[in-house]
Design a protein around this motif. Structure first.
Motif, PDB file in Angstrom:
ATOM      1  N   GLY A 196      -9.215   5.045  -2.408  1.00  0.00           N
ATOM      2  CA  GLY A 196     -10.118   5.260  -1.393  1.00  0.00           C
ATOM      3  C   GLY A 196     -10.067   6.725  -0.864  1.00  0.00           C
ATOM      4  O   GLY A 196      -9.103   7.413  -1.163  1.00  0.00           O
ATOM      5  N   GLY A 197     -11.136   7.289  -0.775  1.00  0.00           N
ATOM      6  CA  GLY A 197     -11.214   8.908  -0.506  1.00  0.00           C
ATOM      7  C   GLY A 197     -11.002   9.305  -1.823  1.00  0.00           C
ATOM      8  O   GLY A 197     -11.398   9.036  -2.632  1.00  0.00           O
ATOM      9  N   SER A 198     -10.567  10.824  -1.637  1.00  0.00           N
ATOM     10  CA  SER A 198     -10.331  11.637  -2.662  1.00  0.00           C
ATOM     11  C   SER A 198      -9.462  11.162  -4.050  1.00  0.00           C
ATOM     12  O   SER A 198      -8.142  10.748  -3.489  1.00  0.00           O
ATOM     13  CB  SER A 198     -10.094  12.924  -2.457  1.00  0.00           C
ATOM     14  N   THR A 199     -10.138  11.152  -5.117  1.00  0.00           N
ATOM     15  CA  THR A 199      -9.331  10.780  -6.393  1.00  0.00           C
ATOM     16  C   THR A 199      -8.156  11.548  -6.518  1.00  0.00           C
ATOM     17  O   THR A 199      -6.930  11.083  -7.192  1.00  0.00           O
ATOM     18  CB  THR A 199     -10.005  10.402  -7.479  1.00  0.00           C
ATOM     19  N   ASP A 200      -7.935  12.811  -6.300  1.00  0.00           N
ATOM     20  CA  ASP A 200      -7.112  13.845  -6.284  1.00  0.00           C
ATOM     21  C   ASP A 200      -5.749  13.300  -5.349  1.00  0.00           C
ATOM     22  O   ASP A 200      -4.563  13.565  -5.650  1.00  0.00           O
ATOM     23  CB  ASP A 200      -7.377  15.002  -5.586  1.00  0.00           C
ATOM     24  N   ARG A 201      -6.142  12.549  -4.181  1.00  0.00           N
ATOM     25  CA  ARG A 201      -5.099  12.471  -3.300  1.00  0.00           C
ATOM     26  C   ARG A 201      -4.640  10.706  -3.092  1.00  0.00           C
ATOM     27  O   ARG A 201      -4.065  10.344  -2.024  1.00  0.00           O
ATOM     28  CB  ARG A 201      -5.475  12.932  -1.785  1.00  0.00           C
ATOM     29  N   TRP A 202      -5.267   9.860  -4.165  1.00  0.00           N
ATOM     30  CA  TRP A 202      -4.849   8.602  -4.226  1.00  0.00           C
ATOM     31  C   TRP A 202      -2.988   8.601  -4.228  1.00  0.00           C
ATOM     32  O   TRP A 202      -2.734   9.069  -5.050  1.00  0.00           O
ATOM     33  CB  TRP A 202      -5.151   8.013  -5.187  1.00  0.00           C
ATOM     34  N   PRO A 203      -2.668   7.810  -3.411  1.00  0.00           N
ATOM     35  CA  PRO A 203      -1.014   7.663  -3.564  1.00  0.00           C
ATOM     36  C   PRO A 203      -0.911   6.445  -4.670  1.00  0.00           C
ATOM     37  O   PRO A 203      -1.337   5.262  -4.382  1.00  0.00           O
ATOM     38  CB  PRO A 203      -0.557   7.309  -2.097  1.00  0.00           C
ATOM     39  N   CYS A 204       0.055   6.654  -5.447  1.00  0.00           N
ATOM     40  CA  CYS A 204       0.448   5.746  -6.443  1.00  0.00           C
ATOM     41  C   CYS A 204       1.797   5.370  -6.410  1.00  0.00           C
ATOM     42  O   CYS A 204       2.679   6.462  -5.904  1.00  0.00           O
ATOM     43  CB  CYS A 204      -0.003   6.392  -7.777  1.00  0.00           C
ATOM     44  N   GLY A 205       2.372   4.191  -7.241  1.00  0.00           N
ATOM     45  CA  GLY A 205       3.908   4.025  -7.320  1.00  0.00           C
ATOM     46  C   GLY A 205       4.274   3.056  -8.079  1.00  0.00           C
ATOM     47  O   GLY A 205       3.359   2.220  -8.341  1.00  0.00           O
ATOM     48  N   GLY A 206       5.286   2.733  -8.186  1.00  0.00           N
ATOM     49  CA  GLY A 206       5.768   1.625  -8.953  1.00  0.00           C
ATOM     50  C   GLY A 206       7.264   1.159  -8.683  1.00  0.00           C
ATOM     51  O   GLY A 206       8.144   2.290  -7.879  1.00  0.00           O
ATOM     52  N   CYS A 207       7.739   0.144  -8.809  1.00  0.00           N
ATOM     53  CA  CYS A 207       9.293  -0.333  -8.383  1.00  0.00           C
ATOM     54  C   CYS A 207       9.815  -1.073  -9.511  1.00  0.00           C
ATOM     55  O   CYS A 207       9.323  -1.435 -10.380  1.00  0.00           O
ATOM     56  CB  CYS A 207       8.815  -1.406  -7.113  1.00  0.00           C
ATOM     57  N   PHE A 208      11.207  -1.041  -9.262  1.00  0.00           N
ATOM     58  CA  PHE A 208      12.032  -1.675 -10.431  1.00  0.00           C
ATOM     59  C   PHE A 208      13.335  -2.015  -9.477  1.00  0.00           C
ATOM     60  O   PHE A 208      13.683  -1.513  -8.580  1.00  0.00           O
ATOM     61  CB  PHE A 208      12.231  -0.815 -11.451  1.00  0.00           C
ATOM     62  N   PRO A 209      14.170  -2.806 -10.386  1.00  0.00           N
ATOM     63  CA  PRO A 209      15.351  -3.352  -9.773  1.00  0.00           C
ATOM     64  C   PRO A 209      16.532  -2.426  -9.852  1.00  0.00           C
ATOM     65  O   PRO A 209      16.731  -2.094 -11.031  1.00  0.00           O
ATOM     66  CB  PRO A 209      15.600  -4.694  -9.970  1.00  0.00           C
ATOM     67  N   ILE A 210      17.525  -2.254  -9.206  1.00  0.00           N
ATOM     68  CA  ILE A 210      18.627  -1.672  -9.172  1.00  0.00           C
ATOM     69  C   ILE A 210      19.779  -2.796  -9.632  1.00  0.00           C
ATOM     70  O   ILE A 210      20.422  -3.462  -8.812  1.00  0.00           O
ATOM     71  CB  ILE A 210      19.384  -1.189  -7.917  1.00  0.00           C
ATOM     72  N   SER A 211      19.618  -3.188 -10.853  1.00  0.00           N
ATOM     73  CA  SER A 211      20.427  -4.461 -11.351  1.00  0.00           C
ATOM     74  C   SER A 211      21.767  -4.267 -11.755  1.00  0.00           C
ATOM     75  O   SER A 211      22.264  -3.209 -12.158  1.00  0.00           O
ATOM     76  CB  SER A 211      19.709  -5.087 -12.465  1.00  0.00           C
ATOM     77  N   LYS A 212      22.515  -5.415 -11.409  1.00  0.00           N
ATOM     78  CA  LYS A 212      23.820  -5.353 -11.874  1.00  0.00           C
ATOM     79  C   LYS A 212      24.146  -5.011 -13.653  1.00  0.00           C
ATOM     80  O   LYS A 212      25.034  -4.622 -14.117  1.00  0.00           O
ATOM     81  CB  LYS A 212      24.998  -6.348 -11.536  1.00  0.00           C
ATOM     82  N   LYS A 213      23.139  -5.216 -14.154  1.00  0.00           N
ATOM     83  CA  LYS A 213      23.281  -5.103 -15.915  1.00  0.00           C
ATOM     84  C   LYS A 213      23.011  -3.624 -15.926  1.00  0.00           C
ATOM     85  O   LYS A 213      23.238  -3.172 -17.141  1.00  0.00           O
ATOM     86  CB  LYS A 213      21.955  -5.901 -16.358  1.00  0.00           C
ATOM     87  N   LYS A 214      22.205  -2.763 -15.199  1.00  0.00           N
ATOM     88  CA  LYS A 214      22.069  -1.392 -15.454  1.00  0.00           C
ATOM     89  C   LYS A 214      23.107  -0.644 -14.687  1.00  0.00           C
ATOM     90  O   LYS A 214      23.222   0.545 -15.195  1.00  0.00           O
ATOM     91  CB  LYS A 214      20.642  -1.354 -15.131  1.00  0.00           C
ATOM     92  N   PHE A 215      23.535  -0.780 -13.528  1.00  0.00           N
ATOM     93  CA  PHE A 215      24.067  -0.211 -12.666  1.00  0.00           C
ATOM     94  C   PHE A 215      25.485  -0.718 -12.175  1.00  0.00           C
ATOM     95  O   PHE A 215      25.470  -1.774 -11.798  1.00  0.00           O
ATOM     96  CB  PHE A 215      23.341   0.137 -11.265  1.00  0.00           C
ATOM     97  N   THR A 216      26.426   0.061 -12.107  1.00  0.00           N
ATOM     98  CA  THR A 216      27.476  -0.125 -11.198  1.00  0.00           C
ATOM     99  C   THR A 216      27.731   0.959  -9.980  1.00  0.00           C
ATOM    100  O   THR A 216      27.114   1.796  -9.938  1.00  0.00           O
ATOM    101  CB  THR A 216      28.875  -0.081 -12.033  1.00  0.00           C
ATOM    102  N   SER A 231       0.814  -1.322  -0.111  1.00  0.00           N
ATOM    103  CA  SER A 231      -0.055   0.046  -0.014  1.00  0.00           C
ATOM    104  C   SER A 231       0.945   1.295  -0.123  1.00  0.00           C
ATOM    105  O   SER A 231       1.907   1.221   0.653  1.00  0.00           O
ATOM    106  CB  SER A 231      -0.654   0.087   1.179  1.00  0.00           C
ATOM    107  N   TRP A 232       0.522   1.913  -0.632  1.00  0.00           N
ATOM    108  CA  TRP A 232       1.541   3.585  -1.045  1.00  0.00           C
ATOM    109  C   TRP A 232       0.827   4.552   0.057  1.00  0.00           C
ATOM    110  O   TRP A 232       1.313   5.578   0.109  1.00  0.00           O
ATOM    111  CB  TRP A 232       1.134   4.026  -2.439  1.00  0.00           C
ATOM    112  N   ASN A 233      -0.004   4.095   1.221  1.00  0.00           N
ATOM    113  CA  ASN A 233      -0.592   5.043   2.262  1.00  0.00           C
ATOM    114  C   ASN A 233       0.608   5.325   3.068  1.00  0.00           C
ATOM    115  O   ASN A 233       1.513   4.401   3.139  1.00  0.00           O
ATOM    116  CB  ASN A 233      -1.677   4.588   2.996  1.00  0.00           C
ATOM    117  N   CYS A 256      -2.307   2.451  -7.856  1.00  0.00           N
ATOM    118  CA  CYS A 256      -2.494   3.316  -6.738  1.00  0.00           C
ATOM    119  C   CYS A 256      -3.215   2.685  -5.664  1.00  0.00           C
ATOM    120  O   CYS A 256      -3.661   1.522  -5.948  1.00  0.00           O
ATOM    121  CB  CYS A 256      -3.509   4.754  -7.282  1.00  0.00           C
ATOM    122  N   THR A 257      -3.343   3.115  -4.526  1.00  0.00           N
ATOM    123  CA  THR A 257      -3.990   2.734  -3.278  1.00  0.00           C
ATOM    124  C   THR A 257      -5.315   3.522  -3.313  1.00  0.00           C
ATOM    125  O   THR A 257      -5.132   4.782  -3.059  1.00  0.00           O
ATOM    126  CB  THR A 257      -3.202   3.033  -2.067  1.00  0.00           C
TER     127      THR A 257
END
Length: 242
Positions: free
Chosen positions: A194-214, A46-48, A191-192
């Motif tokens: 509930g309540g005002s659609t203006d204030r829904w918290p949203c998000g996304g995740c991704f890996p810090i992989s060795k293929k992309k980062f040193t 949950s992004w709350n 998003c998570t």
């Protein structure tokens, strides 16, 4: 009084119109509220605020200056919209300089040293947030407010691109350079609710992989496409360790 001369039908129409004005959500525009969101319970994504905490922010982000989702009302605001001209947003400044763009936003240019944009004070003397530190193999999560654009009727074009510089840059990448290293494409409507659609918290995740980062310092960009030629960005720094 004027209302005494109106019919019941007219009064009902006026009342309904006022109610519609008061309850119709205002569409605003988004930004990266947190660039290192960590869930308290990885099984409950949950992004709350009650289900996680922020450990890293965009540059010069004034933490706790406004409630969540209200930084579009801050001064300067956080929703930098890139210029539609010259000849397109792909050639506009990648990070807000505080004075350019369709909506200028806050100053998110690289500081000298880059760490000076964090853990200090902005020009209004407000405390600024920390930069993000990650290790190779970590997962990085970014959070943003929906601002009424995550409802089902909203067009599906809306998505978030997360891009990074090469390690240890001396200056911010251009938008074209960011586009050459898109690390993640995230669903804006994750998003998570509930309540005002203006204030829904949203998000996304991704890996810090060795293929992309040193190990090293990286400049990151959160870039949201609302419409075909309408882009909003937030810029931040990440220190990647072994």
């Amino acid at each position: 009084m004027i209302f005494s001369t109106l019919s019941k039908a007219s009064l009902a129409l006026i009342a309904a119109s006022i109610l519609l004005i008061l309850t119709t959500p205002t569409e605003a525009h988004s930004w990266a509220d947190c660039v290192d969101w960590r869930f308290k319970n990885p099984k409950n994504k949950s992004w709350n605020d009650s289900n996680g905490a922020c450990f890293g922010y965009a540059r010069r982000f004034p933490v706790k200056a406004k409630p969540f989702a209200d930084y579009d009302e801050d001064w300067p605001n956080r929703h930098y919209e890139q210029s539609h001209k010259s000849p397109s947003p792909d050639y506009a400044p990648a990070c807000s300089d505080g004075k350019s763009g369709e909506t200028d936003g806050a100053d998110e240019r690289m500081a000298k040293p880059w760490t000076a944009a964090y853990n200090g004070r902005d020009f209004r003397k407000r405390r600024t947030g920390a930069f993000t530190t990650k290790k190779i193999g970590d997962t990085m999560c970014i959070r943003w407010p929906a601002k009424n654009h995550a409802v089902p009727k909203e067009r599906d074009l809306s998505e978030v691109f997360v891009s990074f510089s090469k390690p240890n840059p001396k200056k911010d990448p251009t938008q074209k350079q960011f586009l050459s290293n898109i690390v993640a494409r995230l669903n804006y409507k994750n998003c998570t609710t509930g309540g005002s659609t203006d204030r829904w918290p949203c998000g996304g995740c991704f890996p810090i992989s060795k293929k992309k980062f040193t190990p090293g310092h990286y400049v990151g960009q959160w870039r949201w496409r609302l419409n075909d030629n309408e882009w909003y960005t937030s810029c931040f720094d990440v220190l990647v360790k072994k």
